[in-house]
Design a protein around this motif. Sequence first.
Motif, short mmCIF file in Angstrom:
data_model
loop_
_atom_site.label_atom_id
_atom_site.label_comp_id
_atom_site.label_asym_id
_atom_site.label_seq_id
_atom_site.Cartn_x
_atom_site.Cartn_y
_atom_site.Cartn_z
N ILE A 174 0.86 -1.18 0.00
CA ILE A 174 0.00 0.00 0.00
C ILE A 174 0.91 1.23 0.00
CG2 ILE A 174 -1.77 1.27 1.27
CD1 ILE A 174 -2.50 -1.48 2.58
N HIS A 234 -8.38 -1.89 4.06
CA HIS A 234 -7.72 -2.99 3.36
C HIS A 234 -7.74 -4.26 4.22
CE1 HIS A 234 -6.18 -1.04 -0.25
NE2 HIS A 234 -5.82 -0.01 0.48
N ASP A 280 -11.07 -3.99 -1.40
CA ASP A 280 -10.20 -3.95 -2.56
C ASP A 280 -10.82 -3.17 -3.70
OD1 ASP A 280 -7.80 -5.18 -1.92
OD2 ASP A 280 -8.75 -7.16 -1.95
N ARG A 333 -0.86 -7.14 2.43
CA ARG A 333 -0.62 -5.71 2.21
C ARG A 333 -0.95 -4.92 3.47
NH1 ARG A 333 -3.93 -3.38 -2.40
NH2 ARG A 333 -2.26 -1.86 -2.58
N ALA A 334 -2.05 -5.32 4.13
CA ALA A 334 -2.44 -4.62 5.35
C ALA A 334 -1.43 -4.89 6.46
CB ALA A 334 -3.84 -5.06 5.77
#
Lengths: 395, 395
Positions: free
Chosen positions: B48, B106, B111, B378-379
């Motif tokens: 991110i 997220h 998404d 990603r989070a």
Amino acid sequence: MCGPYQPVAGPDAGVHDPVPRAADTRRAPGPHWKVTAMTALVHTAEPIDLTVVRDQVEQVVEEFLAAKAAAASGAGHPPEVVRILRDFLASGGKRLRPLLCVVGWHAAGGDEDPAAVLPVAASLELYQTFVLIHDDIIDDSALRRGRPAVHRALAARHVGHDSAARLGAGEALLAGNLALIWCQELLHTAELDTPRRAAVHRVNDTMLAEVMFGQYRDLLGTERLDDDIEAALGIIRYKTAAGTIQRPLQLGVAAGGGDEETHRFCTEFGVPLGEAFQLRDDLLDVFGSPDGRSAPGLNDLREGKHTVLLALAMAGAGPGQRVRLRSLVGRARLDETGAAEIRAILEATGARDGVERMISARYDRCLEVLAGAALPERATEALRRLAVTATQYTA
Amino acid sequence: MCGPYQPVAGPDAGVHDPVPRAADTRRAPGPHWKVTAMTALVHTAEPIDLTVVRDQVEQVVEEFLAAKAAAASGAGHPPEVVRILRDFLASGGKRLRPLLCVVGWHAAGGDEDPAAVLPVAASLELYQTFVLIHDDIIDDSALRRGRPAVHRALAARHVGHDSAARLGAGEALLAGNLALIWCQELLHTAELDTPRRAAVHRVNDTMLAEVMFGQYRDLLGTERLDDDIEAALGIIRYKTAAGTIQRPLQLGVAAGGGDEETHRFCTEFGVPLGEAFQLRDDLLDVFGSPDGRSAPGLNDLREGKHTVLLALAMAGAGPGQRVRLRSLVGRARLDETGAAEIRAILEATGARDGVERMISARYDRCLEVLAGAALPERATEALRRLAVTATQYTA
């Protein structure tokens, strides 16, 4: 003088009045008025029982705050915070705003179970609590509704502490913030479909910002003693007119799914009535009420608030009177002798009568608007009663 | 000492720590940690981009306030009110809260187009503006982010007026209220379905009330210099921990339709990290940062804030040191010599090191929670970066 529409002799010359003057609907009612009045006579067998509505609203607020008190206690928070708000709400108030909100809901055709509008209406009492607590901090007012203002009562708990006043003001500021936060939370609990919810928030968010700007302008206007009646009306319009009548009514209309025309009615009816409400309040603050229930006060005079009453006096005053007003108004330690001298000038310059005339003109105007609106009769009849409540001579 | 997880020698004895201690995940990572870390290595090709998110959030706030400025100008309101808020927002801040909110979205599996979460994230900057402006009024702080605090800057506009300080405080109070009102308005504009909207409001209304209670407790704790570490942690937990990490993260999770487990993760991860954030802030306020970007200050010491740092010092102090601390802390006119003496006691009693250890323990705990959570990589990766941001040595 004992009623809101008490006619006052003399012309209204020199008073700048942006609200279009109505013909006196009592003496020369137009066709709409006649029709509405007659229909009302037929159908008011079941008027809206405002006493019941008031009780319902108070119950919603009280249950909401009781739950907050229990939650605060469970979290170990200081118990006085919620208690302050409950005491404040119990200490008085006409509940004018929630009543207008519920009537607005009826005006929009709301005939289902009123459960959906009650949290919206009740939120207005928390909103008003927020506004008044902060207003008293800003002006450092000693009293509210005959009792110590919240920040003064909280400061008294720190007696002997160097920073007692600062601590009390800080605590009151936070308690006021909680009232605003809970006003919004109560709104969020209302069961409304998406369009109505969006409409309610649009009105409420607009109202809250208007009132903040109005208070800001009021604060800037302090100690600016001049004859600018338009500026004084500008302060009224944002600080109280919108937040007292127009927007509370519109909140109910929004919750009831009202159309554009009904929203427009709220503005046409609400702005003059809101101004009349504040003008009456200004007179009450300085002169009290003839029935003695509201005593003549010193607050506005000591603070040097830029009221229409004082602006009219400055406009009508001779040079000597102007000097005296400039000397006396805004004195933090103004005493009763000084106040009596100001009141005498307010009478002699015709300012008091002028404000009475402005109230009458606005009251007439809102009745005319009401008569011309195609609202359900129960709503029309209730609004006629609330217009009296909003402008009459009781605090 | 230059990082948030800098180990500090010595046991953590005597420090009451309600957050369960984690095993040191860096030295002895558990199985979850390994798996997540390895998966992250494979999948973080598209992390991110927090810089982009930051820009997006700032753009939403700025466009919102630009529209408010235009509307205020159209209504004839004083232009400085909106300008104050824009200047305040432009004057700094890590945008930690909105970043956490977007990452929370997220984490909940969001998404789709992030447009829906941006107003929610941006509202947190207005919320923070509200909190800081009011906090500075309550404490009568002179400076914020190296510039005059808002109420001081507004008072300076009334220079020469008897009530300059009162007017400035009143105006700042109202400007702060507007920031809160507009925070909510921005939230109301977010395009969310009914369950997500309800979830967002539940989190936000909870956060706002928590912070008010935390500030209230902070105010009551002023000048109560004792060794009650639990009371100091209670203040932190409500005043900043919830409102800095846990709730902003949960706001994003709510906007993204996250489940109960993800909400619970926010609490388990957010409470220790929020505490670490405030503990770091307390150290920064008193000692500054080693890189010199944050200068040692006098604010907390002059106000006599009931911080964990001072509570630890009182707990570890000998009789003579206690007398000196009681004499110096909370002095409104504390000078640099006095501050240097306090700092020396904070070092000598081990309080400074103790706070560093508490930060490390909480940082470790939140990494452990993160490693054990089944979030999208990603989070997880972004939260690991934000945990550093929240606890590192820069203001």
